[in-house]
Design a protein around this motif. Structure first.
Motif, mmCIF file in Angstrom:
data_model
loop_
_atom_site.group_PDB
_atom_site.id
_atom_site.type_symbol
_atom_site.label_atom_id
_atom_site.label_comp_id
_atom_site.label_asym_id
_atom_site.label_seq_id
_atom_site.Cartn_x
_atom_site.Cartn_y
_atom_site.Cartn_z
ATOM 1 N N LEU A 1 -0.440 0.734 -5.489
ATOM 2 C CA LEU A 1 -0.989 0.376 -6.794
ATOM 3 C C LEU A 1 0.014 0.652 -7.919
ATOM 4 O O LEU A 1 0.002 -0.034 -8.940
ATOM 5 C CB LEU A 1 -2.297 1.133 -7.054
ATOM 6 C CG LEU A 1 -3.013 0.710 -8.339
ATOM 7 C CD1 LEU A 1 -3.573 -0.701 -8.180
ATOM 8 C CD2 LEU A 1 -4.101 1.678 -8.705
ATOM 9 N N ASP A 2 0.880 1.649 -7.726
ATOM 10 C CA ASP A 2 1.882 1.969 -8.762
ATOM 11 C C ASP A 2 2.676 0.738 -9.170
ATOM 12 O O ASP A 2 3.121 0.638 -10.307
ATOM 13 C CB ASP A 2 2.836 3.067 -8.272
ATOM 14 C CG ASP A 2 2.233 4.461 -8.423
ATOM 15 O OD1 ASP A 2 1.018 4.565 -8.717
ATOM 16 O OD2 ASP A 2 2.971 5.445 -8.245
ATOM 17 N N SER B 1 5.354 1.359 -13.095
ATOM 18 C CA SER B 1 5.838 0.405 -12.088
ATOM 19 C C SER B 1 7.362 0.383 -12.047
ATOM 20 O O SER B 1 8.007 0.157 -13.062
ATOM 21 C CB SER B 1 5.332 -1.007 -12.391
ATOM 22 O OG SER B 1 5.949 -1.925 -11.498
ATOM 23 N N PRO B 2 7.950 0.591 -10.859
ATOM 24 C CA PRO B 2 9.409 0.512 -10.740
ATOM 25 C C PRO B 2 9.921 -0.936 -10.764
ATOM 26 O O PRO B 2 11.118 -1.161 -10.833
ATOM 27 C CB PRO B 2 9.712 1.185 -9.399
ATOM 28 C CG PRO B 2 8.451 1.134 -8.620
ATOM 29 C CD PRO B 2 7.309 1.026 -9.610
ATOM 30 N N GLU C 1 -0.068 -20.951 -2.576
ATOM 31 C CA GLU C 1 -0.715 -19.930 -3.395
ATOM 32 C C GLU C 1 -0.381 -18.581 -2.772
ATOM 33 O O GLU C 1 -0.511 -18.412 -1.559
ATOM 34 C CB GLU C 1 -2.237 -20.117 -3.400
ATOM 35 C CG GLU C 1 -2.715 -21.315 -4.178
ATOM 36 C CD GLU C 1 -4.231 -21.466 -4.082
ATOM 37 O OE1 GLU C 1 -4.950 -20.450 -4.127
ATOM 38 O OE2 GLU C 1 -4.673 -22.616 -3.934
ATOM 39 N N ILE C 2 0.030 -17.642 -3.612
ATOM 40 C CA ILE C 2 0.399 -16.318 -3.126
ATOM 41 C C ILE C 2 -0.365 -15.269 -3.928
ATOM 42 O O ILE C 2 -0.392 -15.315 -5.151
ATOM 43 C CB ILE C 2 1.918 -16.084 -3.250
ATOM 44 C CG1 ILE C 2 2.676 -17.155 -2.449
ATOM 45 C CG2 ILE C 2 2.288 -14.677 -2.776
ATOM 46 C CD1 ILE C 2 4.176 -17.157 -2.667
ATOM 47 N N VAL C 3 -0.988 -14.337 -3.215
ATOM 48 C CA VAL C 3 -1.710 -13.234 -3.836
ATOM 49 C C VAL C 3 -1.107 -11.933 -3.322
ATOM 50 O O VAL C 3 -0.907 -11.777 -2.114
ATOM 51 C CB VAL C 3 -3.219 -13.283 -3.481
ATOM 52 C CG1 VAL C 3 -3.936 -12.061 -4.009
ATOM 53 C CG2 VAL C 3 -3.853 -14.540 -4.013
ATOM 54 N N VAL C 4 -0.790 -11.024 -4.241
ATOM 55 C CA VAL C 4 -0.314 -9.691 -3.867
ATOM 56 C C VAL C 4 -1.472 -8.728 -4.116
ATOM 57 O O VAL C 4 -1.983 -8.638 -5.235
ATOM 58 C CB VAL C 4 0.923 -9.284 -4.699
ATOM 59 C CG1 VAL C 4 1.343 -7.850 -4.371
ATOM 60 C CG2 VAL C 4 2.068 -10.260 -4.464
ATOM 61 N N VAL C 5 -1.908 -8.031 -3.060
ATOM 62 C CA VAL C 5 -3.006 -7.076 -3.170
ATOM 63 C C VAL C 5 -2.430 -5.665 -3.024
ATOM 64 O O VAL C 5 -1.793 -5.352 -2.017
ATOM 65 C CB VAL C 5 -4.090 -7.329 -2.094
ATOM 66 C CG1 VAL C 5 -5.228 -6.320 -2.229
ATOM 67 C CG2 VAL C 5 -4.621 -8.757 -2.194
ATOM 68 N N ALA C 6 -2.657 -4.842 -4.060
ATOM 69 C CA ALA C 6 -2.102 -3.487 -4.085
ATOM 70 C C ALA C 6 -3.217 -2.453 -4.011
ATOM 71 O O ALA C 6 -4.213 -2.541 -4.733
ATOM 72 C CB ALA C 6 -1.283 -3.281 -5.357
ATOM 73 N N PHE C 7 -3.022 -1.470 -3.112
ATOM 74 C CA PHE C 7 -3.977 -0.360 -3.022
ATOM 75 C C PHE C 7 -3.219 0.880 -2.566
ATOM 76 O O PHE C 7 -2.027 0.812 -2.254
ATOM 77 C CB PHE C 7 -5.156 -0.695 -2.092
ATOM 78 C CG PHE C 7 -4.774 -1.079 -0.690
ATOM 79 C CD1 PHE C 7 -4.772 -0.141 0.328
ATOM 80 C CD2 PHE C 7 -4.432 -2.384 -0.387
ATOM 81 C CE1 PHE C 7 -4.428 -0.496 1.623
ATOM 82 C CE2 PHE C 7 -4.092 -2.757 0.909
ATOM 83 C CZ PHE C 7 -4.085 -1.801 1.919
ATOM 84 N N ASN C 8 -3.908 2.022 -2.563
ATOM 85 C CA ASN C 8 -3.288 3.312 -2.260
ATOM 86 C C ASN C 8 -2.015 3.471 -3.095
ATOM 87 O O ASN C 8 -1.994 3.120 -4.259
ATOM 88 C CB ASN C 8 -3.032 3.468 -0.752
ATOM 89 C CG ASN C 8 -4.329 3.565 0.040
ATOM 90 O OD1 ASN C 8 -5.394 3.823 -0.521
ATOM 91 N ND2 ASN C 8 -4.267 3.352 1.328
ATOM 92 N N SER D 1 0.827 -1.214 0.000
ATOM 93 C CA SER D 1 0.000 0.000 0.000
ATOM 94 C C SER D 1 0.857 1.259 0.000
ATOM 95 O O SER D 1 0.334 2.358 0.131
ATOM 96 C CB SER D 1 -0.959 -0.015 1.193
ATOM 97 O OG SER D 1 -0.257 -0.251 2.394
ATOM 98 N N ASP D 2 2.171 1.094 -0.144
ATOM 99 C CA ASP D 2 3.068 2.250 -0.148
ATOM 100 C C ASP D 2 3.710 2.414 -1.520
ATOM 101 O O ASP D 2 4.145 1.439 -2.126
ATOM 102 C CB ASP D 2 4.186 2.058 0.893
ATOM 103 C CG ASP D 2 3.628 1.910 2.293
ATOM 104 O OD1 ASP D 2 2.951 2.851 2.752
ATOM 105 O OD2 ASP D 2 3.846 0.861 2.914
ATOM 106 N N ASP D 3 3.811 3.649 -1.973
ATOM 107 C CA ASP D 3 4.486 3.971 -3.225
ATOM 108 C C ASP D 3 5.986 4.024 -2.932
ATOM 109 O O ASP D 3 6.584 5.086 -2.884
ATOM 110 C CB ASP D 3 3.976 5.310 -3.765
ATOM 111 C CG ASP D 3 4.667 5.701 -5.059
ATOM 112 O OD1 ASP D 3 5.376 4.847 -5.636
ATOM 113 O OD2 ASP D 3 4.516 6.859 -5.478
ATOM 114 N N ASP D 4 6.563 2.849 -2.675
ATOM 115 C CA ASP D 4 7.963 2.757 -2.278
ATOM 116 C C ASP D 4 8.591 1.559 -2.995
ATOM 117 O O ASP D 4 8.261 0.416 -2.684
ATOM 118 C CB ASP D 4 8.045 2.588 -0.761
ATOM 119 C CG ASP D 4 9.471 2.456 -0.252
ATOM 120 O OD1 ASP D 4 10.408 2.328 -1.066
ATOM 121 O OD2 ASP D 4 9.646 2.472 0.985
#
Length: 133
Positions: A60-61, A68-69, A50-57, A21-24
């Motif tokens: 999301l970048d 995306s870096p 099983e692995i899920v990556v959830v991106a928010f705030n 959730s961090d733009d880092d």
């Protein structure tokens, strides 16, 4: 009888959800490192995960095609690790779309859920382990 219990248990995959959730870029790389390490650990033991990556705030970048870096590495994950999936928060996408005048493109292979945090809660309620590296 205990000999029969072990194979049944082994058939059940381990389940890990990673929150970003961090733009880092350092945290984004850490999420990918954790996913790779956990996947290797269990496959080395002959077990599924099983692995899920959830991106928010700001996180999301990580999943956006135009910024995306970690885009190249993430694309490699999508190609070579079918047990790892990536989910973008629809609310965050809508907020960005309103701010930027267009919906930013997601990296191909990323799925969308309406509310990222709710997706994490749903996974936690289904006995997934939630980690925020």
């Amino acid at each position: 009888m205990t000999g029969h219990a072990a194979p049944c248990r082994a058939a059940e995959p381990h389940k890990l959800a990673l929150q970003i959730s961090d733009d880092d870029p350092v945290k984004m790389r850490a999420v990918l490192d954790v996913a790779a390490n956990v996947s290797r650990h269990y496959s080395g033991q002959g077990e599924d995960v099983e692995i899920v990556v959830v991106a928010f705030n700001g996180g999301l970048d990580m999943l956006l095609d135009d910024r995306s870096p970690v885009k190249e590495r993430l694309a490699n994950f999508l190609k070579s690790m079918p047990n790892v999936s990536f989910i973008a928060c629809g609310n965050t996408l809508e907020t960005l779309a309103a701010k930027e005048g267009r919906r930013p493109p997601l990296i191909e292979g990323v799925s969308v859920t309406q509310v990222g945090v709710a997706a994490l809660m749903d996974l936690a309620e289904k006995s997934w382990t939630i980690v925020r590296p």
